[in-house]
Design a protein around this motif. Sequence first.
Motif, PDB file in Angstrom:
ATOM      1  N   VAL A  86      43.820  50.011  53.306  1.00 23.50           N
ATOM      2  CA  VAL A  86      44.105  50.005  51.645  1.00 23.50           C
ATOM      3  C   VAL A  86      43.270  49.136  50.973  1.00 23.50           C
ATOM      4  O   VAL A  86      43.448  47.788  51.384  1.00 23.50           O
ATOM      5  N   THR A  87      42.559  49.390  49.832  1.00 21.30           N
ATOM      6  CA  THR A  87      41.935  48.662  49.125  1.00 21.30           C
ATOM      7  C   THR A  87      42.497  48.606  47.646  1.00 21.30           C
ATOM      8  O   THR A  87      42.340  49.759  47.208  1.00 21.30           O
ATOM      9  N   PHE A  88      43.048  47.393  47.115  1.00 17.60           N
ATOM     10  CA  PHE A  88      43.381  47.447  45.852  1.00 17.60           C
ATOM     11  C   PHE A  88      42.172  47.189  44.930  1.00 17.60           C
ATOM     12  O   PHE A  88      41.281  46.665  45.143  1.00 17.60           O
ATOM     13  N   PHE A  89      42.390  47.597  43.704  1.00 19.69           N
ATOM     14  CA  PHE A  89      41.467  47.618  42.703  1.00 19.69           C
ATOM     15  C   PHE A  89      41.887  47.506  41.270  1.00 19.69           C
ATOM     16  O   PHE A  89      42.970  47.973  41.036  1.00 19.69           O
ATOM     17  N   THR A  90      41.094  46.648  40.404  1.00 22.74           N
ATOM     18  CA  THR A  90      41.384  46.649  38.976  1.00 22.74           C
ATOM     19  C   THR A  90      40.174  46.851  38.293  1.00 22.74           C
ATOM     20  O   THR A  90      39.151  47.339  38.992  1.00 22.74           O
ATOM     21  N   GLN A  91      40.321  46.844  37.112  1.00 18.90           N
ATOM     22  CA  GLN A  91      39.142  47.355  35.964  1.00 18.90           C
ATOM     23  C   GLN A  91      37.912  46.202  36.537  1.00 18.90           C
ATOM     24  O   GLN A  91      36.649  46.647  36.549  1.00 18.90           O
ATOM     25  N   GLU A  92      38.174  44.893  37.095  1.00 18.25           N
ATOM     26  CA  GLU A  92      36.973  44.117  37.213  1.00 18.25           C
ATOM     27  C   GLU A  92      36.082  44.491  38.147  1.00 18.25           C
ATOM     28  O   GLU A  92      35.080  44.222  38.330  1.00 18.25           O
ATOM     29  N   ASP A  93      36.712  45.401  39.134  1.00 17.52           N
ATOM     30  CA  ASP A  93      36.007  45.686  40.279  1.00 17.52           C
ATOM     31  C   ASP A  93      35.225  47.199  40.382  1.00 17.52           C
ATOM     32  O   ASP A  93      34.641  47.621  41.204  1.00 17.52           O
ATOM     33  N   GLN A 112      41.302  55.713  55.065  1.00 20.79           N
ATOM     34  CA  GLN A 112      41.003  54.802  54.002  1.00 20.79           C
ATOM     35  C   GLN A 112      41.853  55.306  52.641  1.00 20.79           C
ATOM     36  O   GLN A 112      41.879  56.422  52.299  1.00 20.79           O
ATOM     37  N   LYS A 113      42.059  54.341  51.790  1.00 23.85           N
ATOM     38  CA  LYS A 113      42.763  54.567  50.552  1.00 23.85           C
ATOM     39  C   LYS A 113      42.333  53.593  49.542  1.00 23.85           C
ATOM     40  O   LYS A 113      42.417  52.401  49.940  1.00 23.85           O
ATOM     41  N   LEU A 114      41.873  54.167  48.311  1.00 21.19           N
ATOM     42  CA  LEU A 114      41.876  53.051  47.161  1.00 21.19           C
ATOM     43  C   LEU A 114      42.951  53.113  46.267  1.00 21.19           C
ATOM     44  O   LEU A 114      43.518  54.141  45.869  1.00 21.19           O
ATOM     45  N   GLN A 115      43.466  51.856  46.017  1.00 20.86           N
ATOM     46  CA  GLN A 115      44.695  52.124  45.191  1.00 20.86           C
ATOM     47  C   GLN A 115      44.534  51.085  44.022  1.00 20.86           C
ATOM     48  O   GLN A 115      44.401  49.622  43.842  1.00 20.86           O
ATOM     49  N   PHE A 116      44.810  51.707  42.701  1.00 13.92           N
ATOM     50  CA  PHE A 116      44.609  50.870  41.458  1.00 13.92           C
ATOM     51  C   PHE A 116      45.941  50.110  41.187  1.00 13.92           C
ATOM     52  O   PHE A 116      46.804  50.870  41.196  1.00 13.92           O
ATOM     53  N   VAL A 117      45.870  48.917  40.736  1.00 14.94           N
ATOM     54  CA  VAL A 117      46.898  48.201  40.845  1.00 14.94           C
ATOM     55  C   VAL A 117      47.033  47.463  39.349  1.00 14.94           C
ATOM     56  O   VAL A 117      47.737  46.653  39.097  1.00 14.94           O
ATOM     57  N   GLY A 118      46.165  47.898  38.463  1.00 17.64           N
ATOM     58  CA  GLY A 118      45.960  47.427  37.019  1.00 17.64           C
ATOM     59  C   GLY A 118      45.694  45.797  36.826  1.00 17.64           C
ATOM     60  O   GLY A 118      45.000  45.830  36.054  1.00 17.64           O
TER      61      GLY A 118
END
Length: 580
Positions: A460-467, A335-341
């Motif tokens: 892979v899980t994308f995340f932004t500030q909202e999450d 598993q991976k968490l990826q910040f996408v802005g």
Amino acid sequence: MDAYDIFKKLTKGLSFSKSSKTPKKENFPDIKKEAKDNDVVKVVKKKEDEFITLLNGITKDDQENKKGKKRKQLDENQLDKKRRLLEQEEINRYRNQNSISVVGRRIPNPARSFDDFSVDQSIIKNLIKCGYEEPTPIQKQAVPIMLEGRQLLACAPTGSGKTAAFLVPIIQQLKSPQNSGFRALILCPTRELASQTQRECVRLSEGKGFRIHILSKINKALNQYGPKSNQKFDILITTPNRLCFLLKQDPPAIQLSSIQWLVIDEADKLFEDGSRSFRDQLDQILQACDNKDKKIAMFSATHTPVVAKWCVHNMPGLVRVTIGQRNAATDTVDQKLQFVGSEHGKLIALRDLIRQGISPPVLIFVQSKERAQQLFNELIYDGIMVDAIHADRTQTQRDNVVKCFREGKIWVLICTELMARGIDFKGVNLVINYDFPPSSISYVHRIGRAGRAGRTGQAVTFFTQEDSPLLRSIAYILKESGCEVPEYLLSIKTKSKKEAKKIAKKAPAREDITTVPIYDRIKGGKKAKFREIAKRMKEAKNKAVHKKKKINPKKNVVENIHRKQKISVKKSDKKSKQKN
Ligand SMILES: Nc1ncnc2c1ncn2[C@@H]1O[C@H](COP(=O)(O)OP(=O)(O)OP(=O)(O)O)[C@@H](O)[C@H]1O
């Protein structure tokens, strides 16, 4: 010393009346001859090794014999006890090796191989025909429990073979087809999962001749299962909605009074609160299954206290089985968490990922059917074999998409929460959480579509500030599965349970998924377009001000007005200063 001597010793100094004659030695029976093994003996210890027998006159020799036998029996009992303890230790060790933990009384031992299942050879043959070589841990423990007719609450990781774990004992216990209506009922949260379970049931019961039904066309079902039907059915697999529709008819269009086994798959989903809750339907179904001897079994990869509490109160003789750690992600997925802005950053990150090379089949999760369609509209022009599945598509379309994905005609499938649970697509290599999952439980199920039946996979899980509200709990799931997680994600402030529930119920508002410029997206003439753009800009600006000043537009209107006034006063002060 014989009985006469003993009598003399005991009566020494006593005088007997005339009527009572002093007994003569010859009147005493030869107790050595007559004593039997099981005579009752009361023994008074006189010296270290001298005994006086008081009743039925047993000699010291006999007593010693008895003592020997007793000791032998005691030794045997102790040996037996030791043997049982060793056996139990061995069983515990075996359970530990398989990460099986159990709670309950007199729990049947786990099976070590399919041959240990007390089931017909035909079922074992079918298991082997499916390509299964040995039972998975949940099958090892759940099958013997259900075969003994015990009620069960089972929690085992995604892709660990729970379906066969409940189908095998049901197939065995129903023995052969009967014409007494449905005898086993399996409830699933989605129709796709119900069809999949039906297929597995058909495979495992091959040769038995069971009539395994799934409620699909409701109009057909209304006439098929009513009280006037021939009741030639055995196993029913369905979603609660459709079943309740039949039960609500007057008279009910289906009879469930012969149900012997009720299995609730994805139990925590069916017990969830909220607008899409199945709780009411579940109560209605339980009422219709009025056979006193019916047994219930609940299965899921995730555990919630609500389900456990319900089971403890409503399922006598309950056995609880957990495989591995509760609510943990399967350890076969990297598993991976990826910040996408930003939202736009997600699309860039996704295209990057595809450019670097992905190995299909791939599942992409988004939070709504609208977003599934939007992402589909974007990816379809990238030359990818992609399709989307969500609740707005017709049942035929949904069935076709699933079929094409299984056959490898679709490489990338965009889906909503609808496909998060239970669906078993062989060999899914990658799960992409394009939109952050609404809860850690949803995360566990979503990524569990990869790495099934011992295979490996990636998520892979994308995340932004909202999450950020849910980030920490999911970061911990990654950490517990042994995946790398940046330290800062683990130290984010936790949200209260109330807040977490709120997030789970309502997905955050997100910008549309599109690369089409806003101007081109708005329908109408130039004027309409500019008006719409101005409106949106104003909304965005307001949102930014509210965020900055932490004004909740709905919560406290008066307070907000005061704050707004303060802001405008400050602004006018600034302006006048600038003028001066
Ligand atoms: N004993 C076994 N050996 C090998 N493969 C198995 C065995 N039992 C089941 N499988 C396979 O494992 C896969 C996952 O099984 P299943 O769908 O029952 O998992 P599950 O535990 O119900 O997962 P989920 O929680 O996601 O619903 C299926 O493809 C099934 O055919």
